[in-house]
Design a protein around this motif. Structure first.
Motif, PDB file in Angstrom:
ATOM      1  N   TYR A 167       0.836  -1.197   0.000  1.00 23.62           N
ATOM      2  CA  TYR A 167       0.000   0.000   0.000  1.00 23.62           C
ATOM      3  C   TYR A 167       0.874   1.251   0.000  1.00 23.62           C
ATOM      4  O   TYR A 167       1.878   1.330   0.716  1.00 23.62           O
ATOM      5  N   GLN A 172      -5.924   8.561  -7.985  1.00 23.72           N
ATOM      6  CA  GLN A 172      -6.615   7.867  -9.069  1.00 23.72           C
ATOM      7  C   GLN A 172      -5.736   7.795 -10.315  1.00 23.72           C
ATOM      8  O   GLN A 172      -5.690   6.778 -11.013  1.00 23.72           O
ATOM      9  N   GLY A 188      -2.898   5.304  -9.820  1.00 23.96           N
ATOM     10  CA  GLY A 188      -3.402   3.939  -9.859  1.00 23.96           C
ATOM     11  C   GLY A 188      -3.605   3.424 -11.276  1.00 23.96           C
ATOM     12  O   GLY A 188      -3.413   2.235 -11.542  1.00 23.96           O
ATOM     13  N   ALA A 226       0.094   2.746 -12.789  1.00 21.92           N
ATOM     14  CA  ALA A 226       1.071   2.139 -11.872  1.00 21.92           C
ATOM     15  C   ALA A 226       1.973   1.144 -12.590  1.00 21.92           C
ATOM     16  O   ALA A 226       3.197   1.172 -12.421  1.00 21.92           O
ATOM     17  N   ALA A 242      -3.283  -2.621  -9.717  1.00 20.89           N
ATOM     18  CA  ALA A 242      -3.371  -1.496  -8.777  1.00 20.89           C
ATOM     19  C   ALA A 242      -4.822  -1.046  -8.680  1.00 20.89           C
ATOM     20  O   ALA A 242      -5.504  -0.895  -9.700  1.00 20.89           O
ATOM     21  N   SER A 243      -5.288  -0.841  -7.487  1.00 20.15           N
ATOM     22  CA  SER A 243      -6.660  -0.382  -7.258  1.00 20.15           C
ATOM     23  C   SER A 243      -6.635   0.791  -6.280  1.00 20.15           C
ATOM     24  O   SER A 243      -5.766   0.862  -5.410  1.00 20.15           O
ATOM     25  N   THR A 244      -7.586   1.692  -6.453  1.00 22.06           N
ATOM     26  CA  THR A 244      -7.658   2.902  -5.629  1.00 22.06           C
ATOM     27  C   THR A 244      -8.986   2.950  -4.890  1.00 22.06           C
ATOM     28  O   THR A 244      -9.936   2.245  -5.229  1.00 22.06           O
ATOM     29  N   ILE A 260      -3.434   3.728  -2.644  1.00 20.92           N
ATOM     30  CA  ILE A 260      -3.313   2.807  -3.773  1.00 20.92           C
ATOM     31  C   ILE A 260      -2.842   1.461  -3.234  1.00 20.92           C
ATOM     32  O   ILE A 260      -1.836   1.389  -2.512  1.00 20.92           O
ATOM     33  N   ILE A 314      -1.428  -2.234  -4.285  1.00 19.19           N
ATOM     34  CA  ILE A 314      -0.723  -2.884  -5.391  1.00 19.19           C
ATOM     35  C   ILE A 314      -0.622  -4.360  -5.063  1.00 19.19           C
ATOM     36  O   ILE A 314       0.052  -4.752  -4.101  1.00 19.19           O
TER      37      ILE A 314
END
Length: 223
Positions: free
Chosen positions: A46, A65, A68, A71, A97-99, A106, A108
């Motif tokens: 993170y 955002q 992400g 990334a 990767a998500s936000t 973020i 990962i």
């Protein structure tokens, strides 16, 4: 003379054997796939985007955002593949990767057949984001910092052999049920069509038999 149509093949024992056979085949195939497939491990690192001294705090969420979305591209162009010890294609295919819509954070997540490799990939991408944000902090007004390093996973995230067998058995039962529902309807429709044509053919080929003359048509003899 009426002809009784044959009973539907759906009621025969041989037809019902399709369902257990399909369940068994699906369970065997699913269990074999789960046993032969290499288990996959997942590790998550993170990072968080923090605003600078003269930057708007709300801008951190927008930059989170943006980071992400790119990334994996930043990781490939940076040194993430060197730190992780894998190729650029491996990073693109196995790192996501998500936000969060509420916080400039973020996550990962990296997947690999080896737990240590998954950790190295996740931390390598996170480190690449931190380094890239430092280089452009004067222009963006924000910076990415490490929030939590990835931990070594203890259990694989890929389905086990029993779970794969269960899923395969359910899928096989569903397909077997569809076969039982579709094929008898087609056979019944063909049988009904064949019997509906038989009376028409018999009526066309039958000879016409004249009926008896009515009593009113007979005239009495003259005396």
């Amino acid at each position: 003379m009426t002809t009784t149509p044959p009973r539907s093949s759906l009621l025969t024992p041989a037809r019902w054997m399709v369902l257990p056979a399909a369940v068994l085949a699906g369970a065997v195939l699913g269990g074999g796939y789960g046993a032969l497939k290499t288990p996959q491990y997942a590790a998550t690192s993170y990072v968080i985007v923090v605003p600078g001294e003269k930057s708007d705090p709300s801008a951190a969420l927008g930059f989170a955002q943006a980071y992400g979305r790119v990334a994996t591209d930043i990781a490939v162009t940076g040194d993430a593949q060197v730190w992780a010890g894998v190729s650029a294609d491996t990073l693109r295919q196995n790192v996501q990767a998500s936000t969060s819509p509420d916080a400039p954070m973020i996550s990962i997540t990296a997947r690999s057949a080896k737990p240590a490799t998954a950790v190295s990939m996740a931390d390598g991408v996170a480190r690449a984001l931190v380094t890239n944000s430092t280089h452009v902090a004067a222009n963006t007004g924000v910076q990415v910092v490490q929030f939590s390093r990835a931990t070594k996973p203890q259990q694989p995230v890929s389905p086990s052999a029993p779970l794969s067998a269960l899923v395969g058995g359910c899928a096989g039962g569903l397909l077997g049920g569809l076969v039982l529902l579709v094929r008898p309807k087609r056979a019944a429709s063909r049988t009904e069509a064949r019997h509906s044509r038989q009376p028409a053919a018999t009526g066309a080929g039958a000879a016409q038999v004249p009926g008896p003359a009515g009593a009113a048509a007979q005239q009495p003899e003259a005396v």
